[in-house]
Design an enzyme around this catalytic site. Sequence first.
Site, PDB file in Angstrom:
ATOM      1  N   SER A   1     -20.186 -19.250   8.962  1.00 39.59           N
ATOM      2  CA  SER A   1     -19.878 -20.339   8.335  1.00 39.59           C
ATOM      3  C   SER A   1     -18.377 -20.853   8.627  1.00 39.59           C
ATOM      4  CB  SER A   1     -20.105 -20.399   7.048  1.00 39.59           C
ATOM      5  OG  SER A   1     -19.174 -19.382   6.138  1.00 39.59           O
TER       6      SER A   1
ATOM      7  N   GLU B   1     -17.297 -19.103  16.166  1.00 41.70           N
ATOM      8  CA  GLU B   1     -18.436 -19.613  16.284  1.00 41.70           C
ATOM      9  C   GLU B   1     -19.039 -19.927  14.897  1.00 41.70           C
ATOM     10  OE1 GLU B   1     -19.891 -20.514  19.083  1.00 41.70           O
ATOM     11  OE2 GLU B   1     -18.795 -19.539  20.539  1.00 41.70           O
ATOM     12  N   LEU B   2     -18.734 -21.347  14.579  1.00 43.66           N
ATOM     13  CA  LEU B   2     -19.005 -21.629  12.975  1.00 43.66           C
ATOM     14  C   LEU B   2     -20.182 -22.843  12.938  1.00 43.66           C
ATOM     15  CD1 LEU B   2     -15.133 -21.803  12.437  1.00 43.66           C
ATOM     16  CD2 LEU B   2     -16.705 -19.970  12.298  1.00 43.66           C
TER      17      LEU B   2
ATOM     18  N   SER C   1     -24.869  -8.043   5.972  1.00 45.40           N
ATOM     19  CA  SER C   1     -25.502  -7.019   5.166  1.00 45.40           C
ATOM     20  C   SER C   1     -26.995  -7.220   4.847  1.00 45.40           C
ATOM     21  CB  SER C   1     -24.763  -6.984   3.775  1.00 45.40           C
ATOM     22  OG  SER C   1     -23.452  -6.533   3.728  1.00 45.40           O
TER      23      SER C   1
HETATM   24  N1  LIG Z   1     -21.747 -21.406  16.114  1.00 47.44           N
HETATM   25  C1  LIG Z   1     -22.473 -20.291  15.957  1.00 47.44           C
HETATM   26  O1  LIG Z   1     -22.681 -19.680  17.245  1.00 47.44           O
HETATM   27  C2  LIG Z   1     -23.162 -19.897  14.887  1.00 47.44           C
HETATM   28  C3  LIG Z   1     -24.295 -18.848  15.252  1.00 47.44           C
HETATM   29  C4  LIG Z   1     -24.997 -18.625  14.080  1.00 47.44           C
HETATM   30  C5  LIG Z   1     -24.531 -18.585  12.742  1.00 47.44           C
HETATM   31  N2  LIG Z   1     -23.609 -19.891  12.572  1.00 47.44           N
HETATM   32  C6  LIG Z   1     -23.120 -20.205  11.247  1.00 47.44           C
HETATM   33  O2  LIG Z   1     -23.321 -19.250  10.452  1.00 47.44           O
HETATM   34  C7  LIG Z   1     -23.596 -19.560   9.172  1.00 47.44           C
HETATM   35  C8  LIG Z   1     -24.722 -18.740   8.579  1.00 47.44           C
HETATM   36  O3  LIG Z   1     -24.420 -17.321   8.455  1.00 47.44           O
HETATM   37  P1  LIG Z   1     -23.866 -16.620   7.318  1.00 47.44           P
HETATM   38  O4  LIG Z   1     -24.580 -17.042   6.021  1.00 47.44           O
HETATM   39  O5  LIG Z   1     -24.227 -15.196   7.564  1.00 47.44           O
HETATM   40  O6  LIG Z   1     -22.529 -16.955   7.204  1.00 47.44           O
HETATM   41  P2  LIG Z   1     -21.404 -16.466   6.501  1.00 47.44           P
HETATM   42  O7  LIG Z   1     -20.112 -17.252   6.958  1.00 47.44           O
HETATM   43  O8  LIG Z   1     -21.474 -16.225   5.021  1.00 47.44           O
HETATM   44  O9  LIG Z   1     -21.415 -14.768   6.876  1.00 47.44           O
HETATM   45  C9  LIG Z   1     -21.132 -14.430   8.366  1.00 47.44           C
HETATM   46  C10 LIG Z   1     -20.566 -12.985   8.226  1.00 47.44           C
HETATM   47  O10 LIG Z   1     -19.428 -12.711   7.970  1.00 47.44           O
HETATM   48  C11 LIG Z   1     -19.242 -11.896   6.776  1.00 47.44           C
HETATM   49  N3  LIG Z   1     -18.055 -12.209   5.678  1.00 47.44           N
HETATM   50  C12 LIG Z   1     -18.500 -13.148   4.930  1.00 47.44           C
HETATM   51  N4  LIG Z   1     -17.320 -13.134   4.223  1.00 47.44           N
HETATM   52  C13 LIG Z   1     -16.514 -12.330   4.827  1.00 47.44           C
HETATM   53  C14 LIG Z   1     -15.212 -12.159   4.551  1.00 47.44           C
HETATM   54  N5  LIG Z   1     -14.305 -12.605   3.569  1.00 47.44           N
HETATM   55  N6  LIG Z   1     -14.351 -11.223   5.407  1.00 47.44           N
HETATM   56  C15 LIG Z   1     -15.118 -10.512   6.335  1.00 47.44           C
HETATM   57  N7  LIG Z   1     -16.443 -11.037   6.754  1.00 47.44           N
HETATM   58  C16 LIG Z   1     -17.058 -11.828   5.917  1.00 47.44           C
HETATM   59  C17 LIG Z   1     -20.651 -11.794   6.270  1.00 47.44           C
HETATM   60  O11 LIG Z   1     -21.173 -10.725   5.550  1.00 47.44           O
HETATM   61  C18 LIG Z   1     -21.465 -11.967   7.590  1.00 47.44           C
HETATM   62  O12 LIG Z   1     -21.410 -10.887   8.162  1.00 47.44           O
HETATM   63  C19 LIG Z   1     -24.131 -20.984   9.276  1.00 47.44           C
HETATM   64  O13 LIG Z   1     -22.811 -21.957   8.911  1.00 47.44           O
HETATM   65  C20 LIG Z   1     -24.262 -21.100  10.761  1.00 47.44           C
HETATM   66  O14 LIG Z   1     -24.132 -22.397  11.271  1.00 47.44           O
HETATM   67  C21 LIG Z   1     -22.906 -20.320  13.627  1.00 47.44           C
END
Ligand SMILES: NC(=O)c1ccc[n+]([C@@H]2O[C@H](COP(=O)([O-])OP(=O)(O)OC[C@H]3O[C@@H](n4cnc5c(N)ncnc54)[C@H](O)[C@@H]3O)[C@@H](O)[C@H]2O)c1
Length: 492
Positions: free
Chosen positions: A241, A262-263, A190
Site C-alpha cells: 500500500s 510498487e504501491l 504474513s
Molecule cells: N503497484 C504494485 O505493483 C502492487 C502490486 C500488488 C499490490 N499492491 C498494493 O498492495 C496493497 C495490498 O497489499 P497489502 O495489504 O499486503 O499491503 P500492505 O502495505 O499492508 O503490506 C504489504 C507488505 O508490507 C508489510 N508491512 C506492513 N507494514 C510494514 C512496516 N511498517 N514495515 C515493514 N513491512 C510492513 C506487510 O506485512 C506486507 O508484507 C494494495 O494497496 C495494492 O494496490 C501494489
Amino acid sequence: MLDVTAKIPLKDPDLFRQANYIAGQWVQAESGKTIAVRNPATGEVIGNVPAMGQAETRRAIEAANAAWPAWRAMLAKDRAVVLHRLAALMHENADDLAAIMTAEQGKPLAEAKGEVVYSASFIEWFADEGRRVYGETIPQNAKGRRIIVTKEPIGVFAAITPWNFPSAMITRKAGPGWAAGCTGVIRPASQTPFSALAIAVLAERAGMPTGVCNVITGPSGETGKELTANPIIRKLSFTGSTEVGRVLLAQCAATIKKTSMELGGNAPFIVFDDADLDQAVLGAMASKYRNTGQTCVCANRILVQDGVYDAFAAKLKAAVEGLKVGPGMEPGVTQGPLINADAVTKVEEHIADALAKGATVVTGGKRHARGGNFFEPTVLANVPRAAKIFGEETFGPVAPLFRFKTEEEAIRLANDTEFGLAAYFYARDVGRIFRVAEGLEYGIVGINEGIISTAEVPFGGFKQSGLGREGSHMGIEEYLEVKYLALGGIGA
Ligand SMILES: NC(=O)c1ccc[n+]([C@@H]2O[C@H](COP(=O)([O-])OP(=O)(O)OC[C@H]3O[C@@H](n4cnc5c(N)ncnc54)[C@H](O)[C@@H]3O)[C@@H](O)[C@H]2O)c1
Ligand SMILES: O=C[C@H](O)CS(=O)(=O)O
C-alpha cells in the site's frame, strides 16, 4: 507443526515448509514464537511460520552479505543456468505451488497456476537480462583520456511483498536482483508465506549457493525496521500500500537506500461511445474481477460515456452474474474469498457509502450466502463522484459505474486521484486513442486491453503509486550501480 498432507493435497509435501530459510538452513525463531496462517476460504489454520525478530533478520542480512562476493563474481551466464533451473522446477511443481497458493491466498486453482507460470517468467526473463547488463563508452572530452561506464550489482537487497500475488511479487524483485549478481532477504506477507518458502526450497534444489536466497517471516514492524535500517541492505524493493510505502521510504532515508516502490492504484476503466462494447465488457471482467478484485491494477472506477451507459451496464450485469463464487479448490469457481474479515468490511463500507450518496445496485451488493470471507460480485450504477469508492482503492469485487459526457471530462475524472498506476480505455477513433493515452497520468495504459501484465514490460506507477519499474529490461537497472571510469595517460 501441522500435518499439511491432511489440509493441502500435495504430490511433494516437502515444498510446504513451516520454517525460515537463512544461510542455507531451515530454522525457527529464537523465541519459539510462530504465526498461524489461515485459509481465507475456510478460516482454518493451514500451518505456522516462525515469528522472527530483529536479531534473526540481521542474521539473514549478514548471510546474504557473506554470500555476495562469490555470487557477484560468477559469470552472468552461470547465474543464468541456476535461475533457469529454478524456473524449470517451478514449472515442474506448478500443481503443488498452485495448491499451496490457493490454500493460503484463496484464489481459484486455475488462477493460482497462472500466477505460478507468470512468476517463473520473471526468473526466466531476468536470467537472460543478466547477460545483457551493458555499459557504454563516451567520446573522450580531452586528449589522452578514455571514458568508460560500467554497471555493477548494488549489493544486498530486501524484498517486502504483499499477500495478493504471493509468488509473482517475489520473483519480480528477486529475479532481477539475483540475475544482476545481488543476494537478498525476502520477507513475504504474513498471510501468504508458504509460496515464498516453497520458492526457497526450489532455489536450494536448483543449486543456488547458500545465502543468496534468504526468506524470513515475522511481525512487519520488527523485521521491517531491521531491513530498512541495516546499512548492509543497499536496495529495498517494496510492493504494497501507499501508506506503508511512505513509512518505509522514510525509514530508508537514514541509510540512503535505493528504493523501488510498487504501491496502490485506483485504476479508471473508461468506455467511450465508439467502443466495441462486447470487448469492453470482456476487458472489464478480466481487469475488475481477477483475484476477486484484489489486484493493484484492478479497474476501481468504471467511467462510461452517456450514449452507451445503459447498454454497457446491462452487458456487464449479465457477465457478472455468470461468475461462480466459492473456495478456490472447488472445480468451476471463478471468484475466491477475500483475504480476511477486514477486507469484507471495507467492501461493505464502500458499497454502503455509495448507496447512501445515491448509487443503485445492479447486481450483488452484499456478503455471499457461503458466509465467511465470500462476497457477491457486485455492479453499482449512478455512483456519484463524492462516493468514497471514487477516491480509495476498494480491493474487492465491486464495479462502480460513473457516467460522463465528453472526452475531456473522462480524462479529468480519470486523473482526479493521487494514484497513477494503471488505466484502461476502450475506443476506436485513432485520434481519440492518442489524445486519451497521452492525457492519462498513469504508468500503464491498457487500450482495448484489460490484461496488461507480463515480464517483458515496465510495470510501475506515476504519482503516489510508486517509484521505479519492475519487469522489462528496466527492472534489472534497479539492482545496479553505475560506475564511470576516467582513464587518463593514454597518449592520443
Ligand atoms: N503497484 C504494485 O505493483 C502492487 C502490486 C500488488 C499490490 N499492491 C498494493 O498492495 C496493497 C495490498 O497489499 P497489502 O495489504 O499486503 O499491503 P500492505 O502495505 O499492508 O503490506 C504489504 C507488505 O508490507 C508489510 N508491512 C506492513 N507494514 C510494514 C512496516 N511498517 N514495515 C515493514 N513491512 C510492513 C506487510 O506485512 C506486507 O508484507 C494494495 O494497496 C495494492 O494496490 C501494489
Ligand atoms: O497486484 C498487482 C500486481 O502487480 C499483479 S499483476 O502483476 O498485474 O499480475
